[in-house]
Enzyme design. Sequence first.
Site, PDB file in Angstrom:
ATOM      1  N   GLU A  31       0.236  -1.242   5.553  1.00 14.06           N
ATOM      2  CA  GLU A  31       1.311  -0.859   6.469  1.00 14.06           C
ATOM      3  C   GLU A  31       1.168   0.591   6.904  1.00 14.06           C
ATOM      4  O   GLU A  31       1.428   0.947   8.052  1.00 14.06           O
ATOM      5  CB  GLU A  31       2.669  -1.069   5.783  1.00 14.06           C
ATOM      6  CG  GLU A  31       3.881  -0.844   6.672  1.00 14.06           C
ATOM      7  CD  GLU A  31       4.411   0.590   6.637  1.00 14.06           C
ATOM      8  OE1 GLU A  31       5.284   0.926   7.448  1.00 14.06           O
ATOM      9  OE2 GLU A  31       3.930   1.380   5.791  1.00 14.06           O
ATOM     10  N   ASP A  82       0.830  -1.206   0.000  1.00 12.72           N
ATOM     11  CA  ASP A  82       0.000   0.000   0.000  1.00 12.72           C
ATOM     12  C   ASP A  82       0.862   1.253   0.000  1.00 12.72           C
ATOM     13  O   ASP A  82       2.010   1.238   0.437  1.00 12.72           O
ATOM     14  CB  ASP A  82      -0.951   0.025   1.203  1.00 12.72           C
ATOM     15  CG  ASP A  82      -0.228   0.076   2.540  1.00 12.72           C
ATOM     16  OD1 ASP A  82       0.742  -0.694   2.712  1.00 12.72           O
ATOM     17  OD2 ASP A  82      -0.623   0.873   3.407  1.00 12.72           O
TER      18      ASP A  82
END
Length: 480
Positions: A147, A80
């Site tokens: 994350e 991400d």
Amino acid sequence: METKKLAGLAPDAVFAYFEEICAIPHGSRNTRLISDYLVQFARDRGLRFTQDEVGNVVLFGEGTCGLENHAPVILQGHMDMVCEKDADSKIDMAREGLDVCHDDEFVFAKGTTLGGDDGIAMAYALALLADTTIAHPPLEVIITVDEEIGMLGADCIDLSELRGRTMVNLDSEDEGVFTVSCAGGATATISLPVDRRAVYGPCVRLSVDNLQGGHSGAEIHKNRANANKVMGEFLNRIQDLMPLCLTSLTGGSKDNAIPRSCQATLVAMGTHLERLNDVAAALQAEIREKYDEPEATVQAFDVDALGGNSLSTQSTASVIALLCAAPNGVQQMSQDMEGLVQTSLNLGIAKLGERFSATFSVRSSVNAEKQELLSRLETLAQFHEGSFAIAGAYPAWEYKKDSALRDTMVRIYREMFGKEPQVLAIHAGLECGLLSEKLPGLDCVSIGPQMHDIHTSREKLDIKSVERTWKFLLEVLKNL
């Protein structure tokens, strides 16, 4: 056929995969497409893989060039990215790829974040797995989801199939820096009840804008102003002059990004815009002098409306008091490592809706200090008769005194570049702490190529640094 904008850059395979990744939307909580892309990559090459229900992916590659029987090495990153963009950008980052380009020195995306954090980790890993002529031991590649919003993927991933206990994390953004320890953290949210009612009077829009922003871990110590805190001070000074009723307030979009902008509308009774502009001008001058914010703007504008569904003066005062009282920024510097932030927090998101919410990224390399800071926020919530919630808590990654991986990487770096790397602990969060809990005995170092202004639309990735880091990574893998 669509022209590849990064064609011709070296290493060509790394930049080819990086461009493919940039073409796929992959902001936090929007990672299904990129997760499936990784799975399809594995299927196309006959690689073993796992994909869990949240989208975490692990790819398995056989050893090559005589290293087939060596112990596996883990490569790790996250899929991400932080999605930030300029106000005039037309790109819908939830649905569209990035307008990626380069100027021969840097790769960047026009008007948006680039996602080098951590798209480059995926690009490195895919380029390695795709080329069987590169010498490396068996590889176990961990790519996690979400994350950037609390290490949610690393928290729930099942690593029971992994045999490796040596890991190179590829989520750092300073070339020549080996990260060997990092802070733990959590996301904390204070939510206040508010009383709305129909209020009539002249409406005004307030704006705090053009601040530098940045990463709330890596750049929290750089004397940058927080737009939400500045707005709190702006409102407080106006409140000293007249009754106020807030109608809307929005500042920041990510808890781990220092907010660059905060906007508010209110019903201001008993004054002229000229007086508000005097307040704005004085505050703007103070912000530019106190902080490293030469472009900061603080402004007030007339709104063509007379009142609206606004907060009561009491609820408005409560919101302002919370914004002003909330701790923010560096709270404690390390006494053991010069220049290292030990404990901090960032008021990353402020939003007024049916309730008022303030969301913080809390970090510390000392667990007791992290808990103490969370307790302070909870007490603040209770004082204002609000609620308090903690999400995405993750442990600190503790320094490993004896590390064969670190020693090998330092030696190779010295031999390749003729200088010593920096071996550091950092204040920013990495997934290594969570993964170390799941893989007892894990020996880990974090590296990455040079990036600038991550988590902002000014983000750029150094092309030559990508190549140097790639060559260094290949040499490390041959020698483990």
